[in-house]
Design a protein around this motif. Structure first.
Motif, PDB file in Angstrom:
ATOM      1  N   VAL A  90      58.971  79.580  43.341  1.00  0.00           N
ATOM      2  CA  VAL A  90      58.822  78.092  43.385  1.00  0.00           C
ATOM      3  C   VAL A  90      59.369  76.805  44.112  1.00  0.00           C
ATOM      4  CG1 VAL A  90      58.912  76.129  41.872  1.00  0.00           C
ATOM      5  CG2 VAL A  90      58.217  78.024  40.870  1.00  0.00           C
ATOM      6  N   VAL A  91      60.575  77.970  44.747  1.00  0.00           N
ATOM      7  CA  VAL A  91      61.484  76.793  46.015  1.00  0.00           C
ATOM      8  C   VAL A  91      60.882  77.133  47.671  1.00  0.00           C
ATOM      9  CG1 VAL A  91      63.878  76.909  47.438  1.00  0.00           C
ATOM     10  CG2 VAL A  91      63.634  76.547  44.855  1.00  0.00           C
ATOM     11  N   LYS A  92      60.018  78.054  47.585  1.00  0.00           N
ATOM     12  CA  LYS A  92      59.905  79.250  48.907  1.00  0.00           C
ATOM     13  C   LYS A  92      58.411  78.318  48.911  1.00  0.00           C
ATOM     14  CE  LYS A  92      60.317  82.679  48.036  1.00  0.00           C
ATOM     15  NZ  LYS A  92      59.967  84.866  48.609  1.00  0.00           N
ATOM     16  N   ARG A 101      53.887  67.530  29.562  1.00  0.00           N
ATOM     17  CA  ARG A 101      54.149  68.971  30.392  1.00  0.00           C
ATOM     18  C   ARG A 101      53.804  69.739  30.525  1.00  0.00           C
ATOM     19  NH1 ARG A 101      61.331  69.644  29.314  1.00  0.00           N
ATOM     20  NH2 ARG A 101      60.752  67.533  30.827  1.00  0.00           N
ATOM     21  N   ILE A 102      53.987  70.335  31.622  1.00  0.00           N
ATOM     22  CA  ILE A 102      53.383  72.083  31.753  1.00  0.00           C
ATOM     23  C   ILE A 102      54.911  72.905  31.859  1.00  0.00           C
ATOM     24  CG2 ILE A 102      52.683  73.554  32.580  1.00  0.00           C
ATOM     25  CD1 ILE A 102      50.891  71.602  33.596  1.00  0.00           C
ATOM     26  N   THR A 103      55.217  74.023  31.040  1.00  0.00           N
ATOM     27  CA  THR A 103      56.474  74.500  30.985  1.00  0.00           C
ATOM     28  C   THR A 103      56.195  76.055  32.044  1.00  0.00           C
ATOM     29  OG1 THR A 103      57.627  73.553  29.835  1.00  0.00           O
ATOM     30  CG2 THR A 103      58.330  75.828  29.768  1.00  0.00           C
ATOM     31  N   LEU A 104      56.633  76.219  32.956  1.00  0.00           N
ATOM     32  CA  LEU A 104      56.086  77.670  32.985  1.00  0.00           C
ATOM     33  C   LEU A 104      57.418  78.690  33.200  1.00  0.00           C
ATOM     34  CD1 LEU A 104      54.563  77.107  36.447  1.00  0.00           C
ATOM     35  CD2 LEU A 104      53.718  77.448  34.250  1.00  0.00           C
ATOM     36  N   VAL A 105      57.294  79.750  32.472  1.00  0.00           N
ATOM     37  CA  VAL A 105      58.727  80.905  32.645  1.00  0.00           C
ATOM     38  C   VAL A 105      58.280  82.305  33.276  1.00  0.00           C
ATOM     39  CG1 VAL A 105      60.277  82.307  30.155  1.00  0.00           C
ATOM     40  CG2 VAL A 105      58.633  80.010  29.738  1.00  0.00           C
ATOM     41  N   ASN A 106      59.684  82.729  33.875  1.00  0.00           N
ATOM     42  CA  ASN A 106      60.094  83.394  34.721  1.00  0.00           C
ATOM     43  C   ASN A 106      60.611  85.032  33.997  1.00  0.00           C
ATOM     44  OD1 ASN A 106      60.160  85.964  36.954  1.00  0.00           O
ATOM     45  ND2 ASN A 106      60.192  84.483  37.982  1.00  0.00           N
ATOM     46  N   LEU A 107      60.593  85.631  33.257  1.00  0.00           N
ATOM     47  CA  LEU A 107      61.339  86.249  32.595  1.00  0.00           C
ATOM     48  C   LEU A 107      62.524  86.863  33.011  1.00  0.00           C
ATOM     49  CD1 LEU A 107      59.268  86.932  28.824  1.00  0.00           C
ATOM     50  CD2 LEU A 107      60.777  85.418  29.344  1.00  0.00           C
ATOM     51  N   GLU A 108      61.774  87.446  34.526  1.00  0.00           N
ATOM     52  CA  GLU A 108      62.301  88.571  35.382  1.00  0.00           C
ATOM     53  C   GLU A 108      63.106  87.862  35.785  1.00  0.00           C
ATOM     54  OE1 GLU A 108      59.829  90.711  38.646  1.00  0.00           O
ATOM     55  OE2 GLU A 108      58.670  91.237  36.301  1.00  0.00           O
ATOM     56  N   SER A 109      63.174  86.906  36.325  1.00  0.00           N
ATOM     57  CA  SER A 109      64.259  85.833  36.860  1.00  0.00           C
ATOM     58  C   SER A 109      65.181  85.199  35.993  1.00  0.00           C
ATOM     59  CB  SER A 109      64.015  85.037  38.196  1.00  0.00           C
ATOM     60  OG  SER A 109      63.086  84.466  37.652  1.00  0.00           O
ATOM     61  N   LYS A 110      64.765  84.972  34.841  1.00  0.00           N
ATOM     62  CA  LYS A 110      65.406  83.847  33.480  1.00  0.00           C
ATOM     63  C   LYS A 110      65.564  82.921  34.329  1.00  0.00           C
ATOM     64  CE  LYS A 110      68.968  83.622  29.953  1.00  0.00           C
ATOM     65  NZ  LYS A 110      70.435  84.134  29.608  1.00  0.00           N
ATOM     66  N   GLU A 111      64.431  82.389  34.427  1.00  0.00           N
ATOM     67  CA  GLU A 111      64.327  80.704  34.695  1.00  0.00           C
ATOM     68  C   GLU A 111      62.720  79.963  34.496  1.00  0.00           C
ATOM     69  OE1 GLU A 111      63.427  80.889  40.008  1.00  0.00           O
ATOM     70  OE2 GLU A 111      61.074  80.824  39.143  1.00  0.00           O
ATOM     71  N   ARG A 112      62.878  79.184  34.591  1.00  0.00           N
ATOM     72  CA  ARG A 112      62.266  77.818  33.807  1.00  0.00           C
ATOM     73  C   ARG A 112      61.712  76.960  34.948  1.00  0.00           C
ATOM     74  NH1 ARG A 112      63.423  75.033  28.934  1.00  0.00           N
ATOM     75  NH2 ARG A 112      65.689  75.131  29.138  1.00  0.00           N
ATOM     76  N   VAL A 113      60.662  76.539  34.504  1.00  0.00           N
ATOM     77  CA  VAL A 113      59.938  75.233  35.687  1.00  0.00           C
ATOM     78  C   VAL A 113      59.265  74.363  34.160  1.00  0.00           C
ATOM     79  CG1 VAL A 113      58.565  74.756  37.350  1.00  0.00           C
ATOM     80  CG2 VAL A 113      59.935  77.465  37.706  1.00  0.00           C
TER      81      VAL A 113
END
Length: 254
Positions: A209-211, A161-173
């Motif tokens: 990510v969705v876009k 697993r690779i875990t990415l974090v976008n702190l600005e939008s409080k989202e994890r991938v």
């Protein structure tokens, strides 16, 4: 092997990301969340990581950015959890034990999905995998589910697993690859399949990510790793609703 070569390439891609520690990531734990999944062939992953490198940080533990995970799913003798998912039951539960191998941490985890499509996750740390549940684990399961369930090991699942974090939008991938399923002497490996899961407080189509995935004709796709593995390894399980998903997964895995 092609998979190993691809993972080496991915490690080079991930060097371009800023890192985030496990403690820092706790602010985006999202134990109550909306999960949205996507599936792709591993060949698309370097391109996706390249596009996300300036907007997300990558989880790093002891210098590693691609982590090893191992899970043991539990189910009743008549596979209640599997059938609840297969039959589209809105309120459903999954119970597993998961080892975060690189952190040497193991938890018993309970995921409960409600009618709003939200997932609540509860977990309790245990010493290691329990093929026979301890009384403390049984008590924890009863506390969360309010049921005395007759549970037994039903499926092993290993993946990276690779875990990415976008702190600005409080989202994890989370990006899961090199998936393998096994029970007893039976095994199924998906070496080229990648499962991307977007974890948000609520689904946001404006997510980068969705876009990005939409631009390569990859739309949200409901999939359960547990059901995929169980269908492959238990030939007598009802699978008419999952079979079309397996056909797509198998095509993507070529």
């Amino acid at each position: 092997m092609i998979v190993e070569t691809s993972i080496v390439d991915l490690k080079n891609n991930l060097k371009q990301f800023k890192k985030i520690t496990l403690d820092e990531m706790n602010s985006v734990a999202l134990l109550k969340r909306k999960d949205t999944k996507f599936i792709i062939n591993i060949s698309y992953l370097p391109e996706i990581l390249e596009a996300l490198k300036n907007s997300y940080k990558v989880l790093e533990i002891d210098g590693k950015r691609i982590m090893n995970y191992s899970s043991l799913y539990l189910d009743t003798p008549d596979f209640k959890f599997y059938h609840d998912h297969h039959n589209g039951r809105i309120n459903r539960t999954k119970i597993r034990q998961r080892k975060y191998v690189d952190s040497n941490l193991t938890f018993i985890e309970i995921k409960k999905k409600n009618g709003k499509g939200e997932t609540d996750k509860f977990r309790k740390q245990i010493a290691d995998f329990e093929t026979e549940l301890s009384q403390k684990s049984k008590d924890f399961i009863f506390k969360i589910t309010n049921n005395n369930l007759d549970l037994q090991p039903s499926l092993w699942n290993n993946f990276k697993r690779i875990t990415l974090v976008n702190l600005e939008s409080k989202e994890r991938v989370t990006i899961d690859l090199n998936l393998s399923f096994s029970i007893d002497a039976k095994q199924k490996v998906y070496s080229k399949l990648v499962v991307i899961e977007l974890k948000q407080a609520k689904f946001d189509r404006t997510s980068e990510v969705v876009k990005l995935l939409k631009s390569i004709q990859c739309n949200p796709y409901s999939i359960s790793k547990y059901c995929v593995g169980a269908t492959n390894l238990y030939q007598d399980l009802k699978n008419n609703l999952i079979k079309p998903k397996l056909l797509k997964i198998n095509k993507l895995s070529l």
